[in-house]
Design an enzyme around this catalytic site. Structure first.
Site, short mmCIF file in Angstrom:
data_model
loop_
_atom_site.label_atom_id
_atom_site.label_comp_id
_atom_site.label_asym_id
_atom_site.label_seq_id
_atom_site.Cartn_x
_atom_site.Cartn_y
_atom_site.Cartn_z
N SER A 153 36.30 42.25 28.18
CA SER A 153 37.22 43.04 27.37
C SER A 153 36.39 43.89 26.42
O SER A 153 35.22 43.57 26.16
CB SER A 153 38.11 42.10 26.53
OG SER A 153 38.77 42.80 25.50
N TYR A 166 40.26 34.61 21.16
CA TYR A 166 40.13 35.55 22.30
C TYR A 166 38.81 36.32 22.21
O TYR A 166 38.05 36.41 23.19
CB TYR A 166 41.32 36.51 22.29
CG TYR A 166 41.36 37.47 23.47
CD1 TYR A 166 41.91 37.07 24.69
CD2 TYR A 166 40.87 38.77 23.37
CE1 TYR A 166 41.96 37.94 25.77
CE2 TYR A 166 40.91 39.64 24.44
CZ TYR A 166 41.46 39.23 25.64
OH TYR A 166 41.50 40.10 26.71
#
Ligand code: NAD
Length: 268
Positions: A153, A166
């Site tokens: 990401s 995350y």
């Protein structure tokens, strides 16, 4: 089918019943790969992806496994091996968010995200690497013994308040990927990541589902378009193919410029 750069290769895409994973599975199949479409619980989404692939002449099967569970991961690799033979391409895509301010975050929320997003990628990569080395290079298919693509990401480099589990998982994926790339390169196994920016999928629906939310999101994207799952599918095909043979240990950001510090575009 025009682009057959992955002809006769066998691919496994984790978390492939929706969003980016579904698009990657379809794109790999279009390029000629036989695809294991992994899902965690309900088979419905995965079966729809399998139907889409087979309807256009490709080959795919749905395989259940929770990627954070070692025995289930091992069983998934055995099942794929029995159906299609030894794997050529692993796409570590399964991931989730459980958001909270770091002060309110429970240990359960922390552990859940780390176990799926980071430990899941380790478990699947370990099984894939063993299989690649056992089988070795098949020159008619690929000049590499195997390819691992980690779905990271932009948050492997951009801190994210309210999502520290995350961001930590994706930061971990970055060095997991690079360490594996270093260790496995002598075996001619390629390991790289894709770092998506904002892509329209169920994981971030609230960030783009209303025009107001989308306008707010676009402030972070210099290219001024929210990404679509197939933006990632196309890049995954290239990264899995011999066209990218000399690419090793790299994160390819596919983010419309989100990692370019857009706040500085007007002088900062
Ligand atoms: P998504 O929610 O549609 O896909 C995630 C998939 O992972 C789902 O199919 C889910 O069922 C599966 N999954 C969750 N836990 C699992 C488990 N334990 N075992 C197996 N599968 C499991 O969202 P998405 O956006 O398509 O996310 C795919 C990947 O892309 C994730 O790793 C996510 O972090 C990453 N990503 C997405 C974006 C984005 O903007 N959408 C941006 C950066 C990174």
């Amino acid at each position: 089918m025009k682009n057959q750069s992955l002809q006769d290769q066998i691919a496994l895409v984790t978390g492939a019943s929706s969003g980016i994973g579904a698009a990657v599975a379809v794109a790999l199949a279009k390029a000629g790969a036989k695809v294991g479409v992994n899902y965690a619980r309900s088979s419905r989404g995965a079966e729809a992806v399998v139907s889409e692939i087979t309807a256009s002449g490709g080959k795919a099967i749905a395989i259940q496994a929770d990627v954070s569970q070692e025995e289930q991961v091992i069983r998934m690799f055995e099942q794929l091996d029995q159906t299609y033979g030894t794997l050529d391409i692993l796409v570590n895509n399964a991931g989730l968010q459980q958001d909270a301010s770091m002060m309110d975050m429970t240990l359960e929320q922390w552990n859940k995200v780390i176990s799926v997003n980071l430990t899941g990628q380790f478990l699947c990569s370990r099984e894939a690497a063993k299989a690649f080395i056992r089988r070795g290079i098949v020159p008619e298919r690929s000049c590499s013994a195997g390819k691992i693509i980690c779905m990271s990401s932009v948050h492997e480099v951009i801190p994210w308040a309210g999502h520290c589990n995350y961001a930590a998982s994706k930061g971990g994926v970055m060095l997991l990927m690079k360490s594996m790339a270093q260790e496995l390169a002598p075996h001619k196994i390629r390991v790289n990541s894709i770092g998506p920016g904002a892509i329209k999928t169920p994981i971030n629906q609230s960030a783009w589902e209303t025009p107001a939310a989308e306008a707010e999101l676009l402030k972070l994207i210099p290219y001024n378009r929210v990404g679509e799952p197939m933006d990632i599918g196309k890049v995954a095909v290239w990264l899995a193919s011999d066209e990218s043979e000399y690419v090793q240990g790299t994160t390819l950001f596919v983010d419309g410029g989100m990692t370019l510090y857009p706040g500085f575009a007007t002088g900062g």
